[in-house]
Design a protein around this motif. Sequence first.
Motif, PDB file in Angstrom:
ATOM      1  N   LYS A  66       0.855  -1.282  -0.134  1.00 55.89           N
ATOM      2  CA  LYS A  66       0.145   0.143  -0.087  1.00 55.89           C
ATOM      3  C   LYS A  66       0.846   1.196   0.209  1.00 55.89           C
ATOM      4  O   LYS A  66       0.623   2.321  -0.711  1.00 55.89           O
ATOM      5  N   THR A  67       1.654   1.438   0.811  1.00 57.56           N
ATOM      6  CA  THR A  67       2.661   2.603   0.941  1.00 57.56           C
ATOM      7  C   THR A  67       3.844   2.292  -0.084  1.00 57.56           C
ATOM      8  O   THR A  67       4.791   3.268  -0.396  1.00 57.56           O
ATOM      9  N   LYS A  68       4.128   1.198  -0.494  1.00 58.14           N
ATOM     10  CA  LYS A  68       5.331   1.195  -1.646  1.00 58.14           C
ATOM     11  C   LYS A  68       6.528   1.250  -0.867  1.00 58.14           C
ATOM     12  O   LYS A  68       7.582   1.909  -1.446  1.00 58.14           O
ATOM     13  N   ALA A  69       6.567   1.094   0.754  1.00 54.10           N
ATOM     14  CA  ALA A  69       7.937   1.375   1.493  1.00 54.10           C
ATOM     15  C   ALA A  69       9.002   0.289   0.904  1.00 54.10           C
ATOM     16  O   ALA A  69       8.519  -0.809   1.059  1.00 54.10           O
ATOM     17  N   PRO A  70      10.020   0.765   0.617  1.00 54.70           N
ATOM     18  CA  PRO A  70      11.161  -0.355   0.094  1.00 54.70           C
ATOM     19  C   PRO A  70      11.885  -1.161   1.385  1.00 54.70           C
ATOM     20  O   PRO A  70      11.488  -0.445   2.477  1.00 54.70           O
ATOM     21  N   PHE A  71      12.305  -2.118   1.193  1.00 53.26           N
ATOM     22  CA  PHE A  71      13.044  -2.898   2.429  1.00 53.26           C
ATOM     23  C   PHE A  71      14.358  -2.083   2.544  1.00 53.26           C
ATOM     24  O   PHE A  71      14.815  -1.954   3.643  1.00 53.26           O
ATOM     25  N   ARG A  85      25.021  -1.537   4.372  1.00 54.76           N
ATOM     26  CA  ARG A  85      24.150  -2.358   5.116  1.00 54.76           C
ATOM     27  C   ARG A  85      23.768  -3.589   4.233  1.00 54.76           C
ATOM     28  O   ARG A  85      23.595  -3.387   2.919  1.00 54.76           O
ATOM     29  N   PRO A  86      23.305  -4.786   4.679  1.00 58.90           N
ATOM     30  CA  PRO A  86      23.118  -5.957   4.000  1.00 58.90           C
ATOM     31  C   PRO A  86      21.696  -5.489   3.164  1.00 58.90           C
ATOM     32  O   PRO A  86      20.910  -5.276   4.025  1.00 58.90           O
ATOM     33  N   LEU A  87      21.538  -5.730   1.995  1.00 59.70           N
ATOM     34  CA  LEU A  87      20.501  -5.501   1.357  1.00 59.70           C
ATOM     35  C   LEU A  87      19.592  -6.642   1.179  1.00 59.70           C
ATOM     36  O   LEU A  87      20.106  -7.817   0.710  1.00 59.70           O
ATOM     37  N   LEU A  88      18.307  -6.589   1.267  1.00 59.37           N
ATOM     38  CA  LEU A  88      17.313  -7.876   1.164  1.00 59.37           C
ATOM     39  C   LEU A  88      17.771  -8.345  -0.292  1.00 59.37           C
ATOM     40  O   LEU A  88      17.553  -9.570  -0.560  1.00 59.37           O
ATOM     41  N   VAL A  89      17.504  -7.410  -1.567  1.00 56.97           N
ATOM     42  CA  VAL A  89      17.629  -7.751  -2.729  1.00 56.97           C
ATOM     43  C   VAL A  89      19.079  -8.730  -2.950  1.00 56.97           C
ATOM     44  O   VAL A  89      18.874  -9.828  -3.824  1.00 56.97           O
ATOM     45  N   ASP A  90      20.001  -8.275  -2.543  1.00 56.59           N
ATOM     46  CA  ASP A  90      21.250  -9.224  -2.592  1.00 56.59           C
ATOM     47  C   ASP A  90      20.921 -10.899  -1.832  1.00 56.59           C
ATOM     48  O   ASP A  90      21.540 -11.607  -2.461  1.00 56.59           O
ATOM     49  N   LYS A  91      20.342 -10.663  -0.655  1.00 56.08           N
ATOM     50  CA  LYS A  91      19.997 -11.994  -0.122  1.00 56.08           C
ATOM     51  C   LYS A  91      19.282 -12.977  -1.032  1.00 56.08           C
ATOM     52  O   LYS A  91      19.454 -14.162  -1.260  1.00 56.08           O
ATOM     53  N   VAL A  92      18.171 -12.149  -1.638  1.00 56.04           N
ATOM     54  CA  VAL A  92      17.263 -12.866  -2.567  1.00 56.04           C
ATOM     55  C   VAL A  92      18.015 -13.372  -3.603  1.00 56.04           C
ATOM     56  O   VAL A  92      17.990 -14.672  -4.134  1.00 56.04           O
ATOM     57  N   LEU A 115      19.112  -2.326  -5.201  1.00 57.13           N
ATOM     58  CA  LEU A 115      18.417  -1.885  -3.960  1.00 57.13           C
ATOM     59  C   LEU A 115      17.116  -2.422  -3.729  1.00 57.13           C
ATOM     60  O   LEU A 115      16.815  -2.983  -2.590  1.00 57.13           O
ATOM     61  N   SER A 116      15.864  -2.040  -4.534  1.00 58.44           N
ATOM     62  CA  SER A 116      14.668  -2.959  -4.524  1.00 58.44           C
ATOM     63  C   SER A 116      14.123  -3.430  -5.673  1.00 58.44           C
ATOM     64  O   SER A 116      13.085  -3.980  -5.802  1.00 58.44           O
ATOM     65  N   HIS A 117      15.031  -3.678  -6.714  1.00 56.56           N
ATOM     66  CA  HIS A 117      14.565  -4.007  -7.928  1.00 56.56           C
ATOM     67  C   HIS A 117      15.370  -5.346  -8.257  1.00 56.56           C
ATOM     68  O   HIS A 117      16.459  -5.471  -7.796  1.00 56.56           O
ATOM     69  N   PHE A 118      14.924  -6.149  -9.441  1.00 56.28           N
ATOM     70  CA  PHE A 118      15.603  -7.304  -9.715  1.00 56.28           C
ATOM     71  C   PHE A 118      15.064  -7.218 -11.440  1.00 56.28           C
ATOM     72  O   PHE A 118      14.037  -6.768 -11.928  1.00 56.28           O
ATOM     73  N   VAL A 119      16.293  -7.692 -11.997  1.00 53.21           N
ATOM     74  CA  VAL A 119      16.270  -7.643 -13.524  1.00 53.21           C
ATOM     75  C   VAL A 119      16.460  -8.903 -14.088  1.00 53.21           C
ATOM     76  O   VAL A 119      17.361  -9.619 -13.756  1.00 53.21           O
ATOM     77  N   PHE A 120      15.506  -9.406 -14.735  1.00 52.43           N
ATOM     78  CA  PHE A 120      15.613 -10.741 -15.367  1.00 52.43           C
ATOM     79  C   PHE A 120      15.811 -10.534 -16.773  1.00 52.43           C
ATOM     80  O   PHE A 120      15.227  -9.795 -17.678  1.00 52.43           O
ATOM     81  N   PHE A 132      12.639 -18.240  -7.733  1.00 47.48           N
ATOM     82  CA  PHE A 132      12.260 -16.915  -7.583  1.00 47.48           C
ATOM     83  C   PHE A 132      11.175 -17.092  -6.346  1.00 47.48           C
ATOM     84  O   PHE A 132      11.319 -16.278  -5.157  1.00 47.48           O
ATOM     85  N   ASP A 133      10.067 -17.879  -6.508  1.00 44.63           N
ATOM     86  CA  ASP A 133       9.067 -17.897  -5.208  1.00 44.63           C
ATOM     87  C   ASP A 133       9.670 -18.496  -4.092  1.00 44.63           C
ATOM     88  O   ASP A 133       9.500 -17.958  -3.298  1.00 44.63           O
ATOM     89  N   GLU A 134      10.620 -19.264  -4.255  1.00 48.13           N
ATOM     90  CA  GLU A 134      11.423 -19.851  -3.130  1.00 48.13           C
ATOM     91  C   GLU A 134      12.223 -18.754  -2.136  1.00 48.13           C
ATOM     92  O   GLU A 134      12.210 -18.489  -1.100  1.00 48.13           O
ATOM     93  N   ALA A 135      12.947 -18.197  -3.059  1.00 46.06           N
ATOM     94  CA  ALA A 135      13.935 -17.121  -2.657  1.00 46.06           C
ATOM     95  C   ALA A 135      13.210 -15.929  -1.932  1.00 46.06           C
ATOM     96  O   ALA A 135      13.578 -15.216  -1.068  1.00 46.06           O
ATOM     97  N   LEU A 136      11.838 -15.566  -2.419  1.00 47.05           N
ATOM     98  CA  LEU A 136      11.115 -14.596  -1.977  1.00 47.05           C
ATOM     99  C   LEU A 136      10.485 -14.921  -0.391  1.00 47.05           C
ATOM    100  O   LEU A 136      10.247 -13.992   0.192  1.00 47.05           O
ATOM    101  N   SER A 137      10.790 -15.808  -0.098  1.00 49.39           N
ATOM    102  CA  SER A 137      10.454 -16.402   1.352  1.00 49.39           C
ATOM    103  C   SER A 137      11.336 -15.453   2.332  1.00 49.39           C
ATOM    104  O   SER A 137      10.842 -15.124   3.649  1.00 49.39           O
ATOM    105  N   LEU A 138      12.414 -15.109   1.888  1.00 49.63           N
ATOM    106  CA  LEU A 138      13.309 -14.232   2.783  1.00 49.63           C
ATOM    107  C   LEU A 138      12.589 -13.149   2.801  1.00 49.63           C
ATOM    108  O   LEU A 138      12.551 -12.434   4.075  1.00 49.63           O
ATOM    109  N   ALA A 139      11.998 -12.604   2.011  1.00 50.87           N
ATOM    110  CA  ALA A 139      11.396 -11.198   1.976  1.00 50.87           C
ATOM    111  C   ALA A 139      10.177 -11.266   3.005  1.00 50.87           C
ATOM    112  O   ALA A 139       9.737 -10.405   3.678  1.00 50.87           O
ATOM    113  N   ASP A 140       9.365 -12.209   2.788  1.00 47.01           N
ATOM    114  CA  ASP A 140       7.928 -12.743   4.048  1.00 47.01           C
ATOM    115  C   ASP A 140       8.660 -12.550   5.060  1.00 47.01           C
ATOM    116  O   ASP A 140       7.991 -12.193   6.262  1.00 47.01           O
TER     117      ASP A 140
END
Length: 81
Positions: free
Chosen positions: A8-13, A23-30, A45-50, A68-76
């Motif tokens: 809703k707010t589109k606040a980035p991780f 600082r460790p970035l979530l996108v780097d972990k994913v 930062l907060s984007h992925f490019v395929f 990708f679906d499995e890796a996004l469990s880190l974001a969840d």
Amino acid sequence: MELVKNRKTKAPFNTGADKVAGRPLLVDKVSARMMGNGVFLQSWLSHFVFAPPLIVKKEDIDQGIAVFDEALSLADAEAEG
């Protein structure tokens, strides 16, 4: 694709300040999890490019989406915690 903490707010991780501060970035972990499972991509930062090759097979796309679906469990997990 953009990774946000709140749809809703589109606040980035993470922000540019997080990157500059080292600082460790979530996108780097994913993306590290995905690359460990054989799917390579670019993250920032907060984007992925395929960018699959033009000769990609349906099975390869299905595998990439599953990884990708499995890796996004880190974001969840990070959004809940």
